[in-house]
Scaffold this motif. Structure first.
Motif: not given
Length: 129
Positions: A1-5, A90-102, A113-121
């Motif tokens: 998975v790739q994320l581009q913000a 004012t901040a750097v904004y990141y997008c992120a993705a994670g797998s849904l819990p069961g 934030k520890s629940r997110y596996t993938y992060w954009g730049q």
């Protein structure tokens, strides 16, 4: 998975910006996605999250009413509409993705934030006062 913000920039206080996060690399029905932000010297903090399937949303209390998270599943893109911007946004904004819990999880899960596996730049948002 790739994320581009994208979509960050310089805006005056009171203005608006819309951030985008383009996702690629797989089907996202079993994912949730979120926005975090990090100001200099501070911890990365939760902004908002959305379940890709069904569209349920979660917001940091302090940002409800000014920020809106949404997604266009056909375009695999998530958005963050930010209105009435303040200097403290004012901040750097990141997008992120994670797998849904069961099983169903509460706000605290999606804001962690520890629940997110993938992060954009990250994309810089600067609000001038």
């Amino acid at each position: 998975v790739q994320l581009q913000a994208s979509g960050g920039g310089l805006v005056q206080a009171g203005g608006s910006l819309r951030l985008s996060c383009a996702a690629s690399g797989g089907g996202f029905d079993n994912y949730f996605m979120g926005w975090f932000r990090q100001a200099p010297g501070l911890e990365r903090e939760f902004v908002a999250a959305i379940r890709w399937s069904g569209g349920r949303t979660y917001y940091a209390d302090s940002l409800k009413g000014r920020f809106t998270i949404s997604s266009d599943n056909a375009k695999n893109t998530m958005y963050l509409q930010m209105n009435s911007l303040k200097h403290e946004d004012t901040a750097v904004y990141y997008c992120a993705a994670g797998s849904l819990p069961g099983i169903h999880r509460s706000f605290s899960y999606y804001s962690d934030k520890s629940r997110y596996t993938y992060w954009g730049q990250g994309t810089q948002v600067t609000v001038s006062s």
